[in-house]
Design a protein around this motif. Structure first.
Motif, mmCIF file in Angstrom:
data_model
loop_
_atom_site.group_PDB
_atom_site.id
_atom_site.type_symbol
_atom_site.label_atom_id
_atom_site.label_comp_id
_atom_site.label_asym_id
_atom_site.label_seq_id
_atom_site.Cartn_x
_atom_site.Cartn_y
_atom_site.Cartn_z
ATOM 1 N N SER A 140 33.731 25.309 -20.620
ATOM 2 C CA SER A 140 34.072 25.081 -19.216
ATOM 3 C C SER A 140 35.569 24.991 -18.957
ATOM 4 O O SER A 140 35.971 24.775 -17.834
ATOM 5 C CB SER A 140 33.401 23.798 -18.746
ATOM 6 N N GLY A 141 36.383 25.128 -19.981
ATOM 7 C CA GLY A 141 37.816 25.086 -19.757
ATOM 8 C C GLY A 141 38.415 23.708 -19.944
ATOM 9 O O GLY A 141 39.614 23.551 -19.889
ATOM 10 N N VAL A 142 37.593 22.702 -20.184
ATOM 11 C CA VAL A 142 38.133 21.377 -20.467
ATOM 12 C C VAL A 142 38.216 21.234 -21.977
ATOM 13 O O VAL A 142 37.656 22.029 -22.712
ATOM 14 C CB VAL A 142 37.260 20.248 -19.856
ATOM 15 N N SER A 143 38.927 20.205 -22.426
ATOM 16 C CA SER A 143 39.078 20.085 -23.870
ATOM 17 C C SER A 143 37.725 19.831 -24.517
ATOM 18 O O SER A 143 36.890 19.120 -23.996
ATOM 19 C CB SER A 143 40.069 18.977 -24.214
ATOM 20 N N SER A 144 37.553 20.446 -25.652
ATOM 21 C CA SER A 144 36.281 20.318 -26.360
ATOM 22 C C SER A 144 36.260 19.026 -27.164
ATOM 23 O O SER A 144 37.254 18.315 -27.250
ATOM 24 C CB SER A 144 36.078 21.524 -27.269
ATOM 25 N N PRO B 119 41.997 27.342 -19.229
ATOM 26 C CA PRO B 119 41.512 26.895 -17.920
ATOM 27 C C PRO B 119 41.033 28.092 -17.103
ATOM 28 O O PRO B 119 41.591 29.184 -17.205
ATOM 29 C CB PRO B 119 42.723 26.227 -17.284
ATOM 30 N N HIS B 120 40.007 27.880 -16.308
ATOM 31 C CA HIS B 120 39.417 28.945 -15.495
ATOM 32 C C HIS B 120 39.850 28.762 -14.045
ATOM 33 O O HIS B 120 39.592 27.719 -13.456
ATOM 34 C CB HIS B 120 37.890 28.875 -15.619
ATOM 35 N N VAL B 121 40.503 29.771 -13.495
ATOM 36 C CA VAL B 121 41.016 29.725 -12.127
ATOM 37 C C VAL B 121 40.294 30.764 -11.273
ATOM 38 O O VAL B 121 40.159 31.921 -11.677
ATOM 39 C CB VAL B 121 42.541 29.988 -12.099
ATOM 40 N N LEU B 122 39.839 30.338 -10.105
ATOM 41 C CA LEU B 122 39.258 31.256 -9.124
ATOM 42 C C LEU B 122 40.360 31.602 -8.125
ATOM 43 O O LEU B 122 40.898 30.716 -7.467
ATOM 44 C CB LEU B 122 38.069 30.601 -8.412
ATOM 45 N N ALA B 123 40.734 32.898 -8.063
ATOM 46 C CA ALA B 123 41.802 33.348 -7.160
ATOM 47 C C ALA B 123 41.181 34.104 -5.991
ATOM 48 O O ALA B 123 40.449 35.070 -6.187
ATOM 49 C CB ALA B 123 42.772 34.250 -7.915
ATOM 50 N N VAL B 124 41.461 33.631 -4.762
ATOM 51 C CA VAL B 124 40.853 34.206 -3.554
ATOM 52 C C VAL B 124 41.945 34.779 -2.649
ATOM 53 O O VAL B 124 42.831 34.057 -2.218
ATOM 54 C CB VAL B 124 40.058 33.126 -2.775
ATOM 55 N N ASP B 125 41.870 36.096 -2.407
ATOM 56 C CA ASP B 125 42.849 36.740 -1.526
ATOM 57 C C ASP B 125 42.264 38.052 -1.033
ATOM 58 O O ASP B 125 41.682 38.799 -1.814
ATOM 59 C CB ASP B 125 44.165 37.000 -2.277
ATOM 60 N N ASP B 126 42.405 38.321 0.272
ATOM 61 C CA ASP B 126 41.862 39.569 0.829
ATOM 62 C C ASP B 126 42.750 40.764 0.503
ATOM 63 O O ASP B 126 42.318 41.907 0.577
ATOM 64 C CB ASP B 126 41.684 39.454 2.348
ATOM 65 N N SER C 247 47.838 32.309 -19.998
ATOM 66 C CA SER C 247 46.644 31.928 -20.776
ATOM 67 C C SER C 247 45.564 31.263 -19.939
ATOM 68 O O SER C 247 44.960 30.284 -20.374
ATOM 69 C CB SER C 247 47.030 31.002 -21.933
ATOM 70 N N CYS C 248 45.342 31.773 -18.748
ATOM 71 C CA CYS C 248 44.243 31.285 -17.920
ATOM 72 C C CYS C 248 43.160 32.354 -17.859
ATOM 73 O O CYS C 248 43.454 33.546 -17.900
ATOM 74 C CB CYS C 248 44.710 30.997 -16.489
ATOM 75 N N LYS C 249 41.935 31.893 -17.748
ATOM 76 C CA LYS C 249 40.833 32.805 -17.468
ATOM 77 C C LYS C 249 40.789 32.923 -15.950
ATOM 78 O O LYS C 249 40.908 31.925 -15.252
ATOM 79 C CB LYS C 249 39.534 32.199 -18.010
ATOM 80 N N ARG D 273 50.037 25.567 -13.894
ATOM 81 C CA ARG D 273 49.496 25.304 -15.239
ATOM 82 C C ARG D 273 49.713 23.831 -15.587
ATOM 83 O O ARG D 273 48.839 23.176 -16.139
ATOM 84 C CB ARG D 273 50.216 26.223 -16.231
ATOM 85 N N CYS D 274 50.873 23.328 -15.216
ATOM 86 C CA CYS D 274 51.200 21.922 -15.443
ATOM 87 C C CYS D 274 50.233 21.035 -14.647
ATOM 88 O O CYS D 274 49.700 20.052 -15.158
ATOM 89 C CB CYS D 274 52.644 21.680 -15.010
ATOM 90 N N GLN D 275 49.983 21.405 -13.399
ATOM 91 C CA GLN D 275 49.030 20.675 -12.557
ATOM 92 C C GLN D 275 47.642 20.653 -13.202
ATOM 93 O O GLN D 275 46.963 19.634 -13.204
ATOM 94 C CB GLN D 275 48.901 21.368 -11.192
ATOM 95 N N LEU D 276 47.240 21.796 -13.728
ATOM 96 C CA LEU D 276 45.921 21.899 -14.361
ATOM 97 C C LEU D 276 45.794 20.911 -15.505
ATOM 98 O O LEU D 276 44.782 20.267 -15.670
ATOM 99 C CB LEU D 276 45.724 23.317 -14.919
ATOM 100 N N MET D 277 46.833 20.810 -16.301
ATOM 101 C CA MET D 277 46.794 19.908 -17.451
ATOM 102 C C MET D 277 46.671 18.452 -16.999
ATOM 103 O O MET D 277 45.994 17.662 -17.602
ATOM 104 C CB MET D 277 48.042 20.074 -18.321
ATOM 105 N N GLN D 278 47.351 18.114 -15.883
ATOM 106 C CA GLN D 278 47.277 16.742 -15.372
ATOM 107 C C GLN D 278 45.917 16.426 -14.774
ATOM 108 O O GLN D 278 45.515 15.282 -14.732
ATOM 109 C CB GLN D 278 48.350 16.526 -14.301
#
Length: 149
Positions: A4-8, A16-23, A39-41, A141-146
């Motif tokens: 799931s992208g969190v530490s095992s 980390p898995h990011v959903l990117a939404v843009d038309d 290094s993001c999925k 990426r820094c935000q994701l880690m926090q």
């Protein structure tokens, strides 16, 4: 199937898995490339409705993709999109009991303070101006880690 992208359990960090939404296809490809280089999925959606479907929050809530929601660590969405704005998408995500803790980042080509404040008040983690740069993605990426743990 990937984690799931969190530490095992053994403490090794997954991508980390990011959903990117843009038309806009070009903007979507740019965000995807920047995130992959960090290094993001990445999963992309071309509008808010597609994003909600992917997250299992669409009108057919019992869709088979509901388990995708637990695998997303962050959502980056454009503000101006036809059909459903990034702000409306943000509100739907924050209303969802299983998605409300996922950080949402709003991006826009327009620097409108009232719009920015509205999004932050509604629960956006960050508001960034387009075009996104590699330094912006490093911040994300820094935000994701926090946000983990």
């Amino acid at each position: 199937m990937d984690a799931s992208g969190v530490s095992s359990a053994d403490g090794i960090m997954e991508e980390p898995h990011v959903l990117a939404v843009d038309d806009n296809l070009i903007d979507r490809k740019l965000v995807e490339k920047l995130l992959r280089n960090s290094s993001c999925k990445v999963t992309t959606a071309e509008n808010g409705l597609r994003a909600l479907e992917y997250l299992g929050l669409g009108d057919d809530r019992q869709s088979s993709v509901t388990d995708n929601a637990s695998k997303v660590n962050m959502i980056i969405t454009d503000y101006c999109m036809p059909g459903m704005t990034g702000y409306e998408l943000l509100k739907k995500i924050k209303e969802s009991s299983n998605m409300k803790d996922v950080p949402v980042v709003i991006v826009s080509s327009e620097n409108v303070p009232t719009r920015i404040n509205k999004c932050l008040e509604e629960g956006a983690k960050m508001f960034m101006l387009k075009p996104l740069k590699y330094s912006d993605v490093k911040k994300l990426r820094c935000q994701l880690m926090q946000c983990r743990g």
